[in-house]
Motif scaffolding. Structure first.
Motif, PDB file in Angstrom:
ATOM      1  N   HIS A  34      44.183  41.954  34.870  1.00 35.94           N
ATOM      2  CA  HIS A  34      45.557  41.763  34.391  1.00 35.94           C
ATOM      3  C   HIS A  34      45.500  41.226  32.957  1.00 35.94           C
ATOM      4  O   HIS A  34      44.416  41.154  32.359  1.00 35.94           O
ATOM      5  CB  HIS A  34      46.316  40.821  35.337  1.00 35.94           C
ATOM      6  N   TYR A  71      40.289  40.637  49.206  1.00 37.60           N
ATOM      7  CA  TYR A  71      40.452  40.461  47.754  1.00 37.60           C
ATOM      8  C   TYR A  71      40.809  41.805  47.120  1.00 37.60           C
ATOM      9  O   TYR A  71      40.155  42.818  47.389  1.00 37.60           O
ATOM     10  CB  TYR A  71      39.172  39.886  47.137  1.00 37.60           C
ATOM     11  N   GLY A 147      38.226  31.961  31.226  1.00 39.45           N
ATOM     12  CA  GLY A 147      39.595  31.496  31.075  1.00 39.45           C
ATOM     13  C   GLY A 147      39.746  30.024  31.427  1.00 39.45           C
ATOM     14  O   GLY A 147      39.109  29.523  32.358  1.00 39.45           O
ATOM     15  N   ASP A 150      40.734  28.750  35.083  1.00 43.98           N
ATOM     16  CA  ASP A 150      39.750  28.163  35.996  1.00 43.98           C
ATOM     17  C   ASP A 150      39.010  27.073  35.225  1.00 43.98           C
ATOM     18  O   ASP A 150      37.843  27.235  34.848  1.00 43.98           O
ATOM     19  CB  ASP A 150      38.791  29.251  36.483  1.00 43.98           C
ATOM     20  N   GLN A 153      35.751  25.698  36.584  1.00 36.63           N
ATOM     21  CA  GLN A 153      34.690  26.707  36.447  1.00 36.63           C
ATOM     22  C   GLN A 153      34.127  26.699  35.028  1.00 36.63           C
ATOM     23  O   GLN A 153      32.910  26.756  34.826  1.00 36.63           O
ATOM     24  CB  GLN A 153      35.260  28.088  36.784  1.00 36.63           C
ATOM     25  N   PRO A 174      42.815  30.474  26.465  1.00 39.82           N
ATOM     26  CA  PRO A 174      43.994  29.857  27.092  1.00 39.82           C
ATOM     27  C   PRO A 174      44.571  30.635  28.277  1.00 39.82           C
ATOM     28  O   PRO A 174      44.339  31.842  28.403  1.00 39.82           O
ATOM     29  CB  PRO A 174      45.030  29.803  25.954  1.00 39.82           C
ATOM     30  N   ILE A 175      45.327  29.924  29.105  1.00 42.71           N
ATOM     31  CA  ILE A 175      45.953  30.527  30.304  1.00 42.71           C
ATOM     32  C   ILE A 175      47.054  31.499  29.888  1.00 42.71           C
ATOM     33  O   ILE A 175      47.917  31.149  29.081  1.00 42.71           O
ATOM     34  CB  ILE A 175      46.582  29.438  31.203  1.00 42.71           C
ATOM     35  N   ILE A 176      47.030  32.693  30.444  1.00 44.47           N
ATOM     36  CA  ILE A 176      48.107  33.665  30.220  1.00 44.47           C
ATOM     37  C   ILE A 176      49.039  33.618  31.432  1.00 44.47           C
ATOM     38  O   ILE A 176      48.584  33.634  32.582  1.00 44.47           O
ATOM     39  CB  ILE A 176      47.534  35.092  30.045  1.00 44.47           C
ATOM     40  N   ALA A 183      51.087  31.352  36.363  1.00 41.79           N
ATOM     41  CA  ALA A 183      49.817  31.763  35.752  1.00 41.79           C
ATOM     42  C   ALA A 183      49.382  33.085  36.361  1.00 41.79           C
ATOM     43  O   ALA A 183      49.418  33.250  37.592  1.00 41.79           O
ATOM     44  CB  ALA A 183      48.757  30.686  36.007  1.00 41.79           C
TER      45      ALA A 183
HETATM   46  P1  AMP Z   1      38.581  36.307  38.061  1.00 38.54           P
HETATM   47  O1  AMP Z   1      38.549  37.808  38.012  1.00 38.54           O
HETATM   48  O2  AMP Z   1      39.800  35.748  38.703  1.00 38.54           O
HETATM   49  O3  AMP Z   1      37.281  35.721  38.556  1.00 38.54           O
HETATM   50  O4  AMP Z   1      38.691  35.847  36.545  1.00 38.54           O
HETATM   51  C1  AMP Z   1      37.781  36.274  35.577  1.00 38.54           C
HETATM   52  C2  AMP Z   1      37.978  35.481  34.311  1.00 38.54           C
HETATM   53  O5  AMP Z   1      39.314  35.670  33.848  1.00 38.54           O
HETATM   54  C3  AMP Z   1      37.809  33.971  34.536  1.00 38.54           C
HETATM   55  O6  AMP Z   1      37.111  33.416  33.426  1.00 38.54           O
HETATM   56  C4  AMP Z   1      39.222  33.478  34.616  1.00 38.54           C
HETATM   57  O7  AMP Z   1      39.373  32.129  34.216  1.00 38.54           O
HETATM   58  C5  AMP Z   1      39.924  34.411  33.652  1.00 38.54           C
HETATM   59  N1  AMP Z   1      41.351  34.449  33.962  1.00 38.54           N
HETATM   60  C6  AMP Z   1      41.918  34.772  35.150  1.00 38.54           C
HETATM   61  N2  AMP Z   1      43.261  34.628  35.085  1.00 38.54           N
HETATM   62  C7  AMP Z   1      43.539  34.198  33.832  1.00 38.54           C
HETATM   63  C8  AMP Z   1      44.744  33.857  33.146  1.00 38.54           C
HETATM   64  N3  AMP Z   1      45.924  33.916  33.743  1.00 38.54           N
HETATM   65  N4  AMP Z   1      44.650  33.454  31.858  1.00 38.54           N
HETATM   66  C9  AMP Z   1      43.443  33.365  31.236  1.00 38.54           C
HETATM   67  N5  AMP Z   1      42.267  33.675  31.834  1.00 38.54           N
HETATM   68  C10 AMP Z   1      42.315  34.083  33.109  1.00 38.54           C
END
Ligand code: AMP
Length: 282
Positions: A34, A71, A147, A150, A153, A174-176, A183
């Motif tokens: 996303h 998932y 991101g 997390d 993490q 940053p968080i999107i 979030a």
């Molecule tokens: P995931 O696929 O959920 O394991 O996420 C993969 C990477 O994308 C991780 O480093 C997350 O922190 C980052 N990420 C997931 N959602 C967001 C978000 N809303 N904003 C910024 N980074 C994100």
């Protein structure tokens, strides 16, 4: 853009790029991409000559009663997003390619992985550190992008990289959020219409807590209790944790001072969502 499930092929491609003197960025993901993931890829494309996106639902970071089998996955949509963002290679291995049947080697941090999500997901960060280490060894990137969504993490990966002298720059992004504040997360797809609305308590509590801190509130418990009140006003929400910690060590703080992370995990129905804010120099 290429896609491969083969570790050997990734290595050969990266070796060729290295021979040409090109820099390589890695964006580790579990797919179902996303705008949050895209922001990491965009940044990686800006800062590196070549970008690898790993797209792998890592079984060993899920607990026994968690959502590994459900998932969400959509590799065709992921390919389109990566291609449009300018990534050069997707690494999309099978679990068998990553884990031999007699795989028994793990990478584990202590302390920084024990609080917050580590409390309710005791084997989670061991799974994360192990897969991230493997990805680092396979891709050998100059930079890797994670991101702040997390945040624990990110702190855990930074600590692992420092402690094990991995020569990789870790870049936090940053968080999107959705337009209404939620979030972005692959897990948002689990929410039905009513739950999607209820899930807004997380960002409402985050924005309220951040505003309190920006207005000078220094008592962590005062901020946390106002945040908890907002979440508890929603009948579909159940708090896993709402805490304030040092953003690097993940040790609890009582005073909002330095670089502080306010983080939460909240169940909306059966879906566990996380959100946070970080304040610096307060
Ligand atoms: P995931 O696929 O959920 O394991 O996420 C993969 C990477 O994308 C991780 O480093 C997350 O922190 C980052 N990420 C997931 N959602 C967001 C978000 N809303 N904003 C910024 N980074 C994100």
């Amino acid at each position: 853009m290429n896609i491969t499930g083969s570790i050997k092929e990734v290595r050969a491609q990266v070796k060729e790029w290295r021979r040409q003197g090109l820099t390589v960025g890695l964006v580790p993901t579990m797919g179902y991409l996303h705008e949050g993931h895209k922001s990491l890829i965009d940044r990686a494309v800006m800062e590196n000559d070549r970008v690898v996106v790993s797209d792998f639902v890592n079984p060993i970071q899920f607990g026994v009663n968690e959502d590994l089998s459900t998932y969400p996955r959509d590799i065709e949509a992921d390919k389109r997003l990566c291609e449009a963002a300018g990534a050069d290679l997707i690494f999309h291995p099978t679990p068998d390619e990553m884990y031999a049947a007699d795989f028994f080697t793990f990478v584990e941090t202590q302390k920084v992985s024990e609080g917050l999500c580590g409390k309710s997901r005791p084997t989670h960060f061991r799974g994360v550190c192990t897969v991230v280490s493997k990805l680092f060894h396979i891709v050998m990137p100059d930079r890797a992008y994670f991101g702040e969504k997390d945040a624990q993490q990110l702190a855990v990966v930074r600590r692992m990289v420092r402690d094990l002298n991995m020569d990789i720059e870790i870049v936090g992004c940053p968080i999107i959020r959705e337009a209404d504040g939620l979030a972005k997360s692959s897990r948002n797809t689990y929410l039905n219409k009513e739950e999607r609305k209820a899930a807004l308590v997380l960002s409402r509590a985050i924005f309220h807590g951040r505003e309190m801190v920006e207005n000078g509130e220094q008592n962590a418990e005062t901020v946390l209790s106002a945040m908890r009140d907002i979440i508890e006003s929603e009948p579909l929400a159940r708090i896993d944790y709402v805490e304030m910690v040092d953003a690097d060590s993940i040790e609890p703080v009582t005073k909002v001072h330095g670089r502080v992370l306010a983080a939460m995990a909240v169940f909306i129905g059966k879906t566990r969502l996380i959100d946070n804010f970080i304040v610096e120099n307060c």
